[in-house]
Design an enzyme around this catalytic site. Structure first.
Site, short mmCIF file in Angstrom:
data_model
loop_
_atom_site.label_atom_id
_atom_site.label_comp_id
_atom_site.label_asym_id
_atom_site.label_seq_id
_atom_site.Cartn_x
_atom_site.Cartn_y
_atom_site.Cartn_z
N HIS A 1 -19.96 14.04 -10.25
CA HIS A 1 -18.96 15.01 -9.80
C HIS A 1 -18.24 14.49 -8.57
CE1 HIS A 1 -21.24 16.49 -6.30
NE2 HIS A 1 -22.31 16.37 -7.06
N GLY B 1 -13.94 18.36 -9.42
CA GLY B 1 -14.46 18.63 -10.75
C GLY B 1 -15.66 17.79 -11.10
N THR C 1 -17.75 15.37 -14.37
CA THR C 1 -17.59 14.54 -15.56
C THR C 1 -18.84 14.68 -16.43
OG1 THR C 1 -16.20 12.98 -14.35
CG2 THR C 1 -17.14 12.23 -16.42
N ASP D 1 -7.45 -0.03 -5.95
CA ASP D 1 -8.85 0.16 -5.54
C ASP D 1 -9.76 -0.62 -6.47
OD1 ASP D 1 -10.87 1.10 -3.91
OD2 ASP D 1 -11.16 2.94 -5.07
N ASP E 1 8.72 -18.21 -25.54
CA ASP E 1 9.25 -18.97 -26.68
C ASP E 1 8.49 -18.57 -27.94
OD1 ASP E 1 10.36 -20.83 -28.40
OD2 ASP E 1 9.16 -22.51 -27.63
N ASN F 1 22.68 -27.03 -18.83
CA ASN F 1 23.46 -27.91 -19.72
C ASN F 1 24.35 -27.13 -20.69
OD1 ASN F 1 21.68 -26.87 -21.58
ND2 ASN F 1 20.71 -28.84 -22.10
N ASP G 1 22.68 -42.35 -0.04
CA ASP G 1 22.65 -43.53 0.84
C ASP G 1 21.40 -43.59 1.72
OD1 ASP G 1 23.10 -41.59 2.73
OD2 ASP G 1 25.15 -42.21 3.20
#
Length: 575
Positions: A124, A128, A130, A242, A432, A471, A513
């Site tokens: 709990h 609430g 579970t 978390d 792809d 290209n 260069d």
């Protein structure tokens, strides 16, 4: 897990060190997402610096946690009681009080009691309980979170429940997420029906291991499953926020049981390019950027890095006796890879953990990238690697860069080898679809559509493809793809010496260069563009001497990375 609120406040002069004082109005969360059938009781607690310190007196050595000489239950108590850090700023969230006698209507199905029979209590939280429940139609056992409406007096609590259901629906079908079955309500309760996991928490498995350590092979299997959850969350614009061993459950007690992520109570959606400004999570696993109030999906990857460190050595990478001290460790210090067993751990494992525990989120591996790492990849299939949200982001950003930045990135991309590009090769192959070695407009459209929060228009997809397609053949080949999707911050952070070499090699593709500068004539020679190169050069020519130096070129590359500021359309030179 249990919702804990901290009242500690970090001291010191560091402006980035956060204040973590909880507001008098505590942020309401609907309790533990307890889908494990292992009996548990969780409570809302308040922890102060003094109590944290006194309760950890026996663990003075940095990092000596999981393998300290304590009982298993004592370790669990440490984990659940000490240094909690779950804080959330709610100043911008819905305010006000739901009028007395009026309970929220969620719009969920109303026939829960006709379809399920409630069984034993699992745990709990604040709002609430579970339970195990039985599906009347087929006899299947499920977990049901039963949340009391009369305790959700603030609209923020109602929104939290609705968001958690929305998240579970968004992730439905993922093999490593606790499956959502349905949501119901009646006059008094909301019921969230989920898959029942009977194998217990990852934390318990860690503590049951010798020295609280996994073998590298077994650890990689665990980590791969966590990363797949994070990658899927991030594609949905969702951050778990978390991730920790308590929030991963095993489907069954079997040794090879699949791992399931649970407890999305602190999770939230984030819009592209935005950051969370609140501090939320658990102190041992919190990322540095969370403490700086500028976090996003990368914080989940940090948390997985912390868990991986623990799996491999049985100790936490960042530890102190107080929350304040942990924050300072996370913000300032690096994990220790010198103590046993790290010297005998593989280089691949150490490399993996280090790349997840990078303090700069821009340089940290993404979840999808981490899945391509050799340490995790071994034994896994390429088809298991999902699309990387950051790769899709980078492609969108590439079209906003000036022509010079695009040319510079292409030059840098050409200097990298196949090993350095392994994760991008995985991403290219994922996009792809027909495996013909190039990405078409339709394949680009399908990939970008998987970035669910973005909702990109078709016209923008064509613009992106045309910007990447150097290209102009109407397709994107791998070299063009690499130029558009590189993570420059990662290249620089992970290997500074290699970054120096690669960036210098890219620079020399312009500097014909070899005089140490790029001139307008050299720009024209390299790019093949006509007309004046002055506008192209001015962007990188910081000192305004009419040429681009190596340092200026490197700066240009950095600002073209995933997490750089957006380039406005007015600054784009389409030449």
């Amino acid at each position: 897990m249990g919702i804990c609120f901290s009242t500690t406040k970090v001291s010191g002069s560091n402006s980035n060190t956060p204040s973590t004082t909880a507001n008098n109005h505590q942020h309401h969360r609907p309790g533990r997402d307890c889908t494990s059938s292992k009996p548990a009781t969780t409570t809302t607690t308040t922890t102060t610096s003094s109590s944290s310190s006194s309760s950890n007196k026996s663990t003075k050595q940095r990092g000596s946690h999981y393998n300290h000489h304590k009982t298993k239950e004592s370790h669990r108590n440490d984990q659940k009681r000490n240094i909690p850090l779950i804080i959330k700023n709610s100043s911008k969230r819905p305010g006000g009080i739901i009028p007395c006698g009026k309970r929220a209507d969620f719009g969920y199905d109303k026939d829960f009691n006709n379809r399920y029979t409630i069984g034993k209590l699992l745990g709990h939280g604040q709002f609430g309980y579970t339970y195990v429940a039985i599906d009347r139609s087929n006899g299947d056992r499920v977990a049901v979170k039963k949340i009391e409406k009369n305790k959700m007096v603030l609209p923020i609590a109602v929104e939290d429940v609705k968001r958690e259901v929305k998240i579970l629906k968004a992730l439905a079908g993922h093999e490593n997420v606790v499956q959502f079955h349905n949501s119901f309500e009646d006059d008094s309760f909301v019921y969230i029906v989920m898959e029942l996991c009977e194998g217990g928490e990852l934390l318990d498995r860690i503590l049951s291991k010798k020295d609280s350590r996994y073998t590298e092979k077994d650890a990689a299997i665990i980590v791969r499953q966590m990363l797949k959850v994070a990658a899927q969350c991030h594609l949905h614009g969702l951050v778990h926020r978390d991730m920790k061993p308590e929030n991963f459950l095993f489907k069954s007690p079997k040794e090879d049981s699949p791992l399931k992520a649970t407890d999305f109570g602190l999770s939230d959606f984030i819009r592209p390019g935005k950051k969370f400004q609140d501090i939320v999570g658990s102190a041992y696993y919190v990322a540095p950027e969370v403490l700086k109030r500028k976090s996003g999906p990368e914080s989940d990857v940090w948390s997985i890095g912390v868990i991986t460190y623990i799996l491999l050595c049985g100790r936490r990478p960042f530890w102190d006796k107080t929350e304040d001290g942990i924050f300072k460790e996370v913000l300032r210090n690096k994990p220790d890879f010198r103590r046993k067993p790290w010297p005998s751990t593989s280089n691949a494992a150490k490399d993996f953990v280090k790349k997840l525990l990078v303090k700069d989120p821009r340089a940290r591996l993404t979840a999808a990238q981490a899945l391509s790492h050799p340490w995790v990849r071994e034994g896994g299939e390429a088809s298991e690697i999902p699309l990387d949200i950051s790769v899709l982001y980078n492609m969108r950003q590439f079209v906003t860069y000036s022509r010079l930045k695009q040319f510079a990135l292409r030059a840098l991309a050409s200097t990298l080898d196949e090993e350095e590009l392994a994760d991008l090769r995985d991403q290219f192959d994922a996009i792809d679809v027909d495996k013909n070695g190039s990405i078409s407009l339709e394949e680009m459209r399908q990939a970008l559509a998987k970035d669910l929060p973005w909702k990109m228009k078709d016209s923008r997809v064509l613009e992106i493809l045309q910007a990447i397609d150097s290209n102009t053949d109407g397709l994107v080949d791998f070299s063009e793809f690499v130029a558009a999707t590189l993570h420059v911050h990662q290249l620089e952070e992970h290997n500074s010496e290699m970054w120096q070499q690669r960036s210098h090699a890219a620079f020399e593709k312009f500097d014909v260069d070899r005089d140490g500068f790029i001139t307008t004539e050299e720009l024209k020679m390299h790019t093949g563009l006509r007309g004046s190169m002055d506008l192209l050069l001015e962007e990188a020519d910081i000192d305004k001497d009419g040429k681009i130096s190596l340092s200026e070129f490197r700066r240009l590359l950095r600002t073209a990375s995933m997490s750089s500021r957006n380039v406005t359309s007015s600054s784009v030179n389409r030449g």
